[in-house]
Design a protein around this motif. Structure first.
Motif, short mmCIF file in Angstrom:
data_model
loop_
_atom_site.label_atom_id
_atom_site.label_comp_id
_atom_site.label_asym_id
_atom_site.label_seq_id
_atom_site.Cartn_x
_atom_site.Cartn_y
_atom_site.Cartn_z
N LEU A 280 48.64 -20.40 -7.77
CA LEU A 280 47.41 -20.42 -8.57
C LEU A 280 46.30 -19.61 -7.90
N ALA A 281 46.22 -19.71 -6.57
CA ALA A 281 45.17 -18.96 -5.86
C ALA A 281 45.43 -17.46 -6.00
N VAL A 282 46.69 -17.05 -5.88
CA VAL A 282 47.00 -15.62 -5.99
C VAL A 282 46.69 -15.13 -7.40
N ILE A 283 47.03 -15.95 -8.42
CA ILE A 283 46.70 -15.56 -9.79
C ILE A 283 45.19 -15.39 -9.95
N TYR A 284 44.43 -16.33 -9.36
CA TYR A 284 42.97 -16.26 -9.45
C TYR A 284 42.45 -14.98 -8.78
#
Lengths: 305, 306
Positions: A280-284
């Motif tokens: 999720l952090a990488v997507i953000y």
């Protein structure tokens, strides 16, 4: 533009790396993860066996490098409880959450942009007040309570929509509203402020003085510039939503990443938890990178920053 | 000479000549701002309710009485309704009004504590980034970006589940997570103040950096700080409610509004008031704090509306 892109890309990579380090150390905040997994009343020999099995007996830095190298290859290890590779589970669930997030942001934009524009065209009118009320109420509504209230009314009292599951498009209507409504205020305020600012600018006065019809001035001239920051806000909010959908997915039992996160948190399935936070952090990070690049592409003044 | 300054002809009164003092103007703006007054009043009522909980609550919020379970609130009608339990009782026969009143304590305690922790972290980061600029600013911006990329609810849930949930843990986890807006707002506010002449003057006089930060910068960014503080307090209250709702916040039998909704979730189809009452309480509290914050921003810095 190239220099800006390279610089921004570098920062994004560094952020992703830092997040991976934090995510990895998350399992050590309680001390010994082996004890946490074994649970209460476990024998010392069991704890030792768990420590060996998951490699917790190795130096932390070795564990981190090993984990990161795996993550880069798309290998997040095996789930403690589901006995499957974590990556397989995550990528099976991710599309559902992305679909939900897209529906939610779509709902928010469709509601917020027209309201924001109308409010800006007639500042301090009844409509502006109404839009402001929507914003203030939206920010104060607890998401989970709003979701339950929707279930109670639309699902039970009027029987319009299915309550739980993720089989048909109808299943996504209530979750998308519940998730999207929370974002509406921010989008609306930004649209209103942007349109107000643009409408006061010189080139709009020129357009009006040329005798262009008001709708042409508003849609072709004003909105185009006012909408740029809204696009990047929407991208950022979409990222927040993917992380925030855990509450909504749990309530509506939607089989997405949020529900998986909830399940893995309950079962103390550390590899799955870590992987979800990292993904999720990488997507953000990717979304904000895209938004920044898009903004810099549309508005050259931003490239200097 | 004074004729030009007078708004109308006739004999000038004292009020026409003397401009109202800034304090009078501020008071006037406050009294004309309905949102601020309404928000402030609701918040004051809830704070009083929390402080005077033992006096207001008709029963012990922990006292179970299974013989008197699930009594509906008084406006509901029916045979079981009683003034002894104005808001009815829950599935364990605990008085709902008493639980609601004590629940205000939990929400306010967590809201204020988490806001203070995050306020200290965010303000320190934001002010030093805004004041020193350059590399310090780059580093702080990087830390903020990193924090923003971590999903709050997910990380909070994960950490609470690993550490074990208690009131203190929830406060610290939320406080350590939601400082980003403090940092962002304080940074830009400090940057604006830093460019003003009185800062240069103070530097020329040989004031030390801590002294400039405390006596020149701090008073000028205080109004921004108060506004963010109210918003983040509301944010913390909503997050606590969500964590408690998911079972990883405040633990039963503590009366927390989020937990009350969670405990009644299974019964909501038959007794919807069980989730409506704590839901409305949460909504009213958060709404009041936000209205107060928006109002304070309007009256202290009207140019920042938007």
């Amino acid at each position: 533009m190239l220099a800006f892109t390279v610089k921004r890309l570098g920062v994004a990579l560094l952020v992703a790396l830092t997040v991976s380090l934090i995510t990895f150390s998350m399992i050590y905040v309680s001390g010994d993860p082996a004890i946490a997994i074994a649970g209460e009343g476990a024998r010392a020999s069991d704890i030792e066996a768990i420590r060996k099995f998951y490699g917790f007996d190795r130096p932390i830095i070795v564990q981190y490098v090993d984990w990161l190298a795996g993550a880069l290859r798309g290998d997040f290890g095996r789930s403690f409880t589901l006995r499957q590779p974590v990556a397989d589970i995550i990528f099976a669930r991710l599309p559902v959450t992305i679909l939900l997030g897209a529906a939610a942001i779509g709902f928010a934009l469709v509601l917020a942009i027209p309201l924001g524009v109308l409010a800006a065209v007639r500042p301090n009118s009844m409509l502006d007040r109404f839009a402001l009320t929507v914003a203030v109420v939206g920010q104060a509504m607890p998401t989970f309570w709003f979701a339950l209230t929707l279930i109670l009314w639309l699902g039970v009292t009027w029987r319009l929509l299915p309550i739980t599951g993720s089989d048909t498009w109808q299943h996504f209507v209530m979750p998308a509203i519940a998730l999207g409504y929370f974002v509406t205020p921010a989008v609306m305020r930004l649209t209103r402020a942007g349109v107000l600012e643009v409408l006061a600018s010189d080139y709009i006065r020129t357009a009006r003085a040329k005798g262009l019809r008001p709708p042409t001035v508003l849609f072709k001239h004003a909105l185009r510039n006012a909408i740029i920051p809204v696009v990047s806000l929407a991208a950022v909010q979409f990222g927040f939503m993917l992380g925030g959908s855990i509450v909504i997915e749990t309530i509506f039992q939607i089989n997405g990443l949020g529900y998986l996160a909830w399940e893995s948190i309950q079962r103390k399935d550390l590899p799955t938890m870590q992987a979800i936070v990292l993904v999720l952090a990488v997507i953000y990070v990717l979304l904000t990178l895209l938004a920044d690049l898009l903004n810099a592409f549309l508005d050259p003044r931003l490239r200097a920053a | 000479m004074t004729q030009a300054a007078l708004p109308r002809a006739g004999i000038p009164t004292a009020a026409d000549i003397l401009a109202p003092s800034p304090g009078v103007l501020l008071r006037r703006r406050i009294l004309r701002h309905w949102g601020l007054l309404i928000g402030g009043t609701i918040l004051a009522v809830i704070v009083l309710m929390a402080l005077l909980a033992p006096l207001i609550a008709p029963h012990d919020p922990y006292d179970q009485d299974l013989a008197r379970k699930l009594i509906p609130p008084i406006w509901h009608g029916g045979a079981k309704v009683t003034w002894a339990h104005p808001l009815g009782t829950d599935q364990l026969g605990r008085d709902y009004l008493s639980r609601l009143v004590y629940g205000a304590r939990i929400s306010l305690l967590i809201g204020v504590s988490a806001m203070l922790i995050s306020g200290v972290i965010g303000t320190v980061l934001g002010v030093i980034a805004g004041y020193f600029g350059g590399r310090v600013d780059m580093l702080v911006s990087f830390i903020v970006t990193t924090r923003l990329s971590m999903p709050v609810v997910l990380v909070a849930l994960a950490v609470v589940s690993i550490v074990g949930s208690s009131l203190t843990v929830v406060i610290w986890v939320l406080g350590l997570l939601i400082w980003d807006r403090f940092a962002v707002v304080m940074r830009s506010a400090t940057q604006q103040i830093r460019a003003r002449e009185f800062i240069t003057a103070a530097q020329a006089l040989g004031c030390s950096t801590p002294r400039i930060l405390l006596t020149e910068v701090a008073p000028n960014v205080l109004n921004h700080l108060i506004v963010v503080a109210t918003l983040e307090m509301a944010h913390a209250i909503l997050l606590e409610a969500a964590l408690s709702f998911l079972g990883l916040g405040v633990q039963p039998p503590t009366p927390s509004w989020g937990l009350m909704v969670s405990e009644a979730k299974g019964l909501m189809f038959f007794d919807p008031w069980l989730i409506t009452i704590p839901g409305i309480a949460l909504f009213a509290l958060v709404l009041a704090i936000n209205m107060l914050g928006d109002g304070l921003r309007d009256v202290t810095a009207p140019e920042n509306r938007g």
